[in-house]
Design a protein around this motif. Structure first.
Motif, mmCIF file in Angstrom:
data_model
loop_
_atom_site.group_PDB
_atom_site.id
_atom_site.type_symbol
_atom_site.label_atom_id
_atom_site.label_comp_id
_atom_site.label_asym_id
_atom_site.label_seq_id
_atom_site.Cartn_x
_atom_site.Cartn_y
_atom_site.Cartn_z
ATOM 1 N N TYR A 24 -8.842 2.246 -6.396
ATOM 2 C CA TYR A 24 -8.288 2.674 -5.112
ATOM 3 C C TYR A 24 -9.374 3.297 -4.239
ATOM 4 O O TYR A 24 -10.340 3.872 -4.736
ATOM 5 N N GLY A 25 -9.194 3.199 -2.947
ATOM 6 C CA GLY A 25 -10.133 3.805 -2.020
ATOM 7 C C GLY A 25 -9.636 3.688 -0.599
ATOM 8 O O GLY A 25 -8.731 2.889 -0.288
ATOM 9 N N ASP A 26 -10.192 4.478 0.298
ATOM 10 C CA ASP A 26 -9.824 4.441 1.705
ATOM 11 C C ASP A 26 -10.538 3.270 2.375
ATOM 12 O O ASP A 26 -11.771 3.225 2.426
ATOM 13 N N VAL A 27 -9.769 2.308 2.861
ATOM 14 C CA VAL A 27 -10.360 1.120 3.486
ATOM 15 C C VAL A 27 -10.384 1.216 5.005
ATOM 16 O O VAL A 27 -10.842 0.295 5.672
ATOM 17 N N GLY A 28 -9.897 2.324 5.555
ATOM 18 C CA GLY A 28 -9.790 2.444 7.000
ATOM 19 C C GLY A 28 -11.118 2.273 7.726
ATOM 20 O O GLY A 28 -11.217 1.547 8.723
ATOM 21 N N GLY B 32 -11.728 -5.665 -4.476
ATOM 22 C CA GLY B 32 -12.227 -5.320 -5.801
ATOM 23 C C GLY B 32 -11.150 -5.045 -6.823
ATOM 24 O O GLY B 32 -10.966 -3.897 -7.235
ATOM 25 N N TYR B 33 -10.461 -6.086 -7.244
ATOM 26 C CA TYR B 33 -9.491 -5.942 -8.329
ATOM 27 C C TYR B 33 -10.202 -6.029 -9.685
ATOM 28 O O TYR B 33 -11.406 -6.311 -9.753
ATOM 29 N N PRO B 34 -9.483 -5.781 -10.785
ATOM 30 C CA PRO B 34 -10.137 -5.822 -12.097
ATOM 31 C C PRO B 34 -10.912 -7.116 -12.328
ATOM 32 O O PRO B 34 -10.388 -8.212 -12.139
ATOM 33 N N GLY B 35 -12.162 -6.983 -12.714
ATOM 34 C CA GLY B 35 -13.013 -8.125 -12.996
ATOM 35 C C GLY B 35 -13.906 -8.555 -11.848
ATOM 36 O O GLY B 35 -14.842 -9.338 -12.039
ATOM 37 N N ALA C 38 2.796 0.027 -6.735
ATOM 38 C CA ALA C 38 3.685 0.858 -7.543
ATOM 39 C C ALA C 38 2.908 1.922 -8.309
ATOM 40 O O ALA C 38 3.284 3.107 -8.320
ATOM 41 N N ILE C 39 1.818 1.514 -8.949
ATOM 42 C CA ILE C 39 1.013 2.474 -9.704
ATOM 43 C C ILE C 39 0.460 3.539 -8.770
ATOM 44 O O ILE C 39 0.395 4.726 -9.116
ATOM 45 N N GLY C 40 0.061 3.133 -7.569
ATOM 46 C CA GLY C 40 -0.412 4.095 -6.584
ATOM 47 C C GLY C 40 0.645 5.112 -6.187
ATOM 48 O O GLY C 40 0.327 6.265 -5.874
ATOM 49 N N PHE C 41 1.901 4.688 -6.182
ATOM 50 C CA PHE C 41 3.009 5.595 -5.883
ATOM 51 C C PHE C 41 3.393 6.456 -7.084
ATOM 52 O O PHE C 41 4.260 7.321 -6.971
ATOM 53 N N GLY C 42 2.812 6.174 -8.253
ATOM 54 C CA GLY C 42 3.199 6.898 -9.455
ATOM 55 C C GLY C 42 4.440 6.326 -10.111
ATOM 56 O O GLY C 42 5.068 7.000 -10.936
ATOM 57 N N THR C 43 4.803 5.097 -9.776
ATOM 58 C CA THR C 43 5.973 4.452 -10.374
ATOM 59 C C THR C 43 5.563 3.729 -11.646
ATOM 60 O O THR C 43 4.726 2.822 -11.602
ATOM 61 N N LEU D 213 -14.720 -4.518 -1.313
ATOM 62 C CA LEU D 213 -13.790 -3.582 -0.681
ATOM 63 C C LEU D 213 -12.734 -3.162 -1.694
ATOM 64 O O LEU D 213 -12.293 -3.966 -2.516
ATOM 65 N N SER D 214 -12.329 -1.898 -1.649
ATOM 66 C CA SER D 214 -11.178 -1.485 -2.460
ATOM 67 C C SER D 214 -9.959 -2.297 -2.042
ATOM 68 O O SER D 214 -9.858 -2.732 -0.900
ATOM 69 N N PRO D 215 -9.020 -2.541 -2.951
ATOM 70 C CA PRO D 215 -7.830 -3.295 -2.575
ATOM 71 C C PRO D 215 -7.167 -2.733 -1.321
ATOM 72 O O PRO D 215 -7.007 -1.524 -1.175
#
Length: 377
Positions: A358-362, A122-125, A255-260, A142-144
């Motif tokens: 974002y989401g937990d895909v486990g 599930g990316y943008p769009g 990167a965005i998930g890491f806060g970079t 699914l979340s990425p």
């Protein structure tokens, strides 16, 4: 224990990154893992230590698959390769087709829609595009599937700035032959250094052949060149004060998930034209420069990939003009001059805009694996 066959279209590093993540979740469940592929796919996965056997086959060529692949497998995972999927599925009892670009699909349904499992990231769009395809696809979005196995405590961000050019080679793009995108990006970066009193340390990352070529052509005391495995790249991202990247999917979202804080270079292929437009629309790219900014031109949506890439490569030739490459260098110089407060604002804006993706895909991955194993018995 079962045998797993995996394939990802050799187009940049995104498809191979999916396989890396899938194997991180599933590797212990399979006795033997075989990769069929070429180019950036083999380069990317060979560094991960997750594959037992390699078949160097052009998996976008059904005849090459029929002639070159030997064996039988319990499960096939095919990533973003509709051309090769019909031939590959004949070698496995169960099939999974992995799609992270459903949102930009312009043609009708293909045989991959009949896979035993059709996984949609599930990316943008993507959510909006699902309505069009619900007649053929009933599986949930699914979340990425990102670097969920990496736990990163807060970093001091003392590493070099990462300039990510990704995997530049594919059936449609080959640096030095039909595109000079990588060297033009480095040329613009060197121009940017002249605008900055004290340039920061820069680490330029790309595929091995591209890095070898760039390191022979360019030397600068602020620059190092590296072609590294995905785990090492993620660690570098977490330490970086800034990522400057071509507009792919996985590296920016990791990167965005890491806060970079992440800023975007011009698109190097057709998929990236559409991705960067989607990022800007949703607030994910507050700092970016694309061909509309540089030369007032872009490429329309709805084209076949080959036609779109051909038009993007024509835009890349505009960087041969002094005023255009200078304009890109000025943008790079402004990004490299950002102070910490500005970088923090960018990172916060991007994380807020991206949070819903974002989401937990486990749990999903465990359920998918359990279903495949149960049905294979």
């Amino acid at each position: 224990m079962m045998r797993l066959l995996v394939d990802a279209v050799a187009f940049c590093y995104g498809p191979a990154t999916v396989l890396h993540h899938v194997l991180r979740h599933w590797r212990s469940a399979f006795e033997h893992v075989t990769l069929a592929g070429t180019g950036t796919t083999i380069e990317h996965l060979s560094r991960a230590g997750l594959v037992d056997e390699y078949f160097s086959i052009d998996t976008e060529d059904p005849y090459a698959i029929e002639c070159g692949l030997k064996g039988k497998w319990d499960v096939l995972v095919c990533v973003q390769n509709p051309t090769g999927f019909p031939a590959l599925r004949r070698f496995a009892r169960r099939s999974v087709y992995w799609d992270f670009l459903l949102w930009m699909r312009a043609d009708g349904p293909g045989e991959e829609f009949s896979a035993d499992r059709y996984v949609i990231e599930g990316y943008p769009g993507t959510r909006r595009a699902l309505g069009r395809w619900r007649r053929w696809i009933s599986y949930p979005m699914l979340s990425p599937v990102l670097a969920t196995w990496v736990q990163t405590p807060p970093r001091d961000r003392q590493g070099p700035v990462i300039v990510n050019l990704g995997g530049q080679r594919s059936r449609l793009t080959y640096p030095g032959v039909n595109t000079h995108y990588p060297e033009r990006m480095v040329e613009a970066l060197v121009l940017a250094f002249d605008l900055i009193p004290s340039p920061p340390a820069i680490r330029i990352c790309a595929d091995t052949l591209t890095i070898n070529d760039l390191s022979r052509r360019w030397q600068h005391p602020s620059c190092t060149f590296a072609s590294i495995g995905h785990s090492e790249f993620l660690d570098a991202l977490a330490d970086a004060p800034l990522l400057i990247t071509h507009p792919g999917l996985y590296s920016p979202f990791e990167a965005i998930g890491f806060g970079t804080p992440t800023v975007f270079l011009p698109s190097s292929n057709y998929t990236q034209i559409l991705q960067l437009a989607a990022f800007r629309k949703r607030g994910l790219a507050p700092w970016a420069v694309d061909w509309t900014d540089l030369i007032g031109q872009t490429v329309q949506a709805g084209l076949a990939e080959s036609d779109g890439v051909r038009e993007v490569l024509q835009l890349v030739t505009s960087l041969e003009q002094v005023e255009v490459i200078k304009r890109l260098g000025e943008s790079l110089g402004s990004w490299l001059s950002l102070n910490q407060e500005e970088l923090d604002i960018c990172a916060t804006e991007q994380r807020n805009s991206a949070a819903k993706y974002y989401g937990d895909v486990g749990e999903f991955m465990r359920g998918l694996l359990s279903g495949l194993c149960g049905e294979g018995e």
